[in-house]
Design a protein around this motif. Sequence first.
Motif, PDB file in Angstrom:
ATOM      1  N   ILE A  74       0.830  -1.199   0.000  1.00 41.37           N
ATOM      2  CA  ILE A  74       0.000   0.000   0.000  1.00 41.37           C
ATOM      3  C   ILE A  74       0.864   1.249   0.000  1.00 41.37           C
ATOM      4  O   ILE A  74       0.589   2.222  -0.711  1.00 41.37           O
ATOM      5  N   ARG A  75       1.941   1.230   0.788  1.00 38.07           N
ATOM      6  CA  ARG A  75       2.819   2.382   0.827  1.00 38.07           C
ATOM      7  C   ARG A  75       3.575   2.557  -0.485  1.00 38.07           C
ATOM      8  O   ARG A  75       3.911   3.691  -0.865  1.00 38.07           O
ATOM      9  N   GLU A  76       3.854   1.464  -1.169  1.00 35.99           N
ATOM     10  CA  GLU A  76       4.475   1.583  -2.491  1.00 35.99           C
ATOM     11  C   GLU A  76       3.533   2.271  -3.463  1.00 35.99           C
ATOM     12  O   GLU A  76       3.959   3.112  -4.276  1.00 35.99           O
ATOM     13  N   ASP A 119       1.243   4.443  -2.715  1.00 30.17           N
ATOM     14  CA  ASP A 119       1.171   5.857  -2.359  1.00 30.17           C
ATOM     15  C   ASP A 119       2.441   6.586  -2.772  1.00 30.17           C
ATOM     16  O   ASP A 119       2.386   7.748  -3.209  1.00 30.17           O
ATOM     17  N   ARG A 120       3.592   5.937  -2.673  1.00 28.25           N
ATOM     18  CA  ARG A 120       4.847   6.583  -3.060  1.00 28.25           C
ATOM     19  C   ARG A 120       4.894   6.837  -4.559  1.00 28.25           C
ATOM     20  O   ARG A 120       5.292   7.917  -4.998  1.00 28.25           O
ATOM     21  N   TYR A 146       2.958   9.818  -5.967  1.00 30.40           N
ATOM     22  CA  TYR A 146       3.627  11.113  -5.929  1.00 30.40           C
ATOM     23  C   TYR A 146       4.845  11.168  -6.838  1.00 30.40           C
ATOM     24  O   TYR A 146       5.359  12.266  -7.099  1.00 30.40           O
ATOM     25  N   PRO A 179      -2.061  11.283  -6.402  1.00 27.28           N
ATOM     26  CA  PRO A 179      -2.174  11.253  -4.934  1.00 27.28           C
ATOM     27  C   PRO A 179      -3.623  11.422  -4.489  1.00 27.28           C
ATOM     28  O   PRO A 179      -4.431  12.093  -5.151  1.00 27.28           O
ATOM     29  N   TYR A 197      -9.300   6.196   3.622  1.00 27.77           N
ATOM     30  CA  TYR A 197      -7.914   6.280   3.159  1.00 27.77           C
ATOM     31  C   TYR A 197      -6.951   6.317   4.335  1.00 27.77           C
ATOM     32  O   TYR A 197      -5.918   5.636   4.334  1.00 27.77           O
ATOM     33  N   ARG A 198      -7.284   7.086   5.348  1.00 28.76           N
ATOM     34  CA  ARG A 198      -6.419   7.170   6.529  1.00 28.76           C
ATOM     35  C   ARG A 198      -6.405   5.860   7.306  1.00 28.76           C
ATOM     36  O   ARG A 198      -5.356   5.428   7.800  1.00 28.76           O
ATOM     37  N   PHE A 231      -3.934   2.980   6.176  1.00 33.94           N
ATOM     38  CA  PHE A 231      -2.550   3.063   6.638  1.00 33.94           C
ATOM     39  C   PHE A 231      -2.443   2.702   8.111  1.00 33.94           C
ATOM     40  O   PHE A 231      -1.441   2.097   8.531  1.00 33.94           O
ATOM     41  N   GLU A 280      -2.515  -1.094   8.127  1.00 32.33           N
ATOM     42  CA  GLU A 280      -1.274  -1.686   7.641  1.00 32.33           C
ATOM     43  C   GLU A 280      -0.160  -1.546   8.669  1.00 32.33           C
ATOM     44  O   GLU A 280       0.608  -2.489   8.895  1.00 32.33           O
ATOM     45  N   GLN A 281      -0.055  -0.389   9.313  1.00 32.47           N
ATOM     46  CA  GLN A 281       0.977  -0.194  10.315  1.00 32.47           C
ATOM     47  C   GLN A 281       0.768  -1.124  11.510  1.00 32.47           C
ATOM     48  O   GLN A 281       1.733  -1.706  12.028  1.00 32.47           O
TER      49      GLN A 281
END
Length: 242
Positions: free
Chosen positions: A2-4, A6-7, A10, A123, A148-149, A152, A155-156
């Motif tokens: 998921i973070r990939e 989002d990265r 951007y 984004p 959306y928030r 994350f 996942e964390q």
Amino acid sequence: MIREFDRFAYDNRLRTWRAEWKLAMALILLVLGMISSWREQLLIMAGMTYWIIGRAGVPLSLYGKAMAAASVFLGVSLLTMVISISLPFHLSISYSQLRPAAELAVRSLAAWSCLFFLLITTPAPEWFAVLRRCRLPAAVIELCFLMYRFIFLLEQAAAELWLALRARNGGTHWRHGGMLMYQLWLKAGQSYEALGRALTARGGIDSFVYRHQPLDTKPHSIDMAAGAALIGLLLGMVWWKG
């Protein structure tokens, strides 16, 4: 993963496209994919692959992981169309449903490629700004932001619990998986409550401001021509078939 996503949202070569352009193209192809046959849907997947990998610069490995994850969930759901269970325990395959299942799989993957194009190239704050300009109700936009928030946060929490479990030499028995899911449920609830208290302390969700920084660069002419050609070809194929 998921973070990939989002990265790369951007940091991709299609970042200079305005969100409205990408939204319009993806929605048009999505609608055409829903009303067309499997040939047009394969063409849509090929076009989305070109823009995601060839133009946006997203690695093939990341795109392959996304398509593989969608295929796994899709395959599990399609099993109910093909396999039937009767009592006493007996499995049977309905061969007449193989073709409809395959057509549904192609249509679903074509739709997912369109949605993944939106996800990986823009984004989330820009999408919220587009939704506001489209005059969507504020409650819908805020709900999208909270979802959306929370992704994350979830996942964390999962990453922290999995690291703690492996640090205790766990994770080899099926019971450990059940324990992890239970603890994840509790920790996710605690994270959600903490987010709610933070929002309340700031005066509610109305205090959030969605910034949209307009980009001066427009899509290249070759991209616009390729998109128009693909949409025109699909419309022609749909019209030819009636």
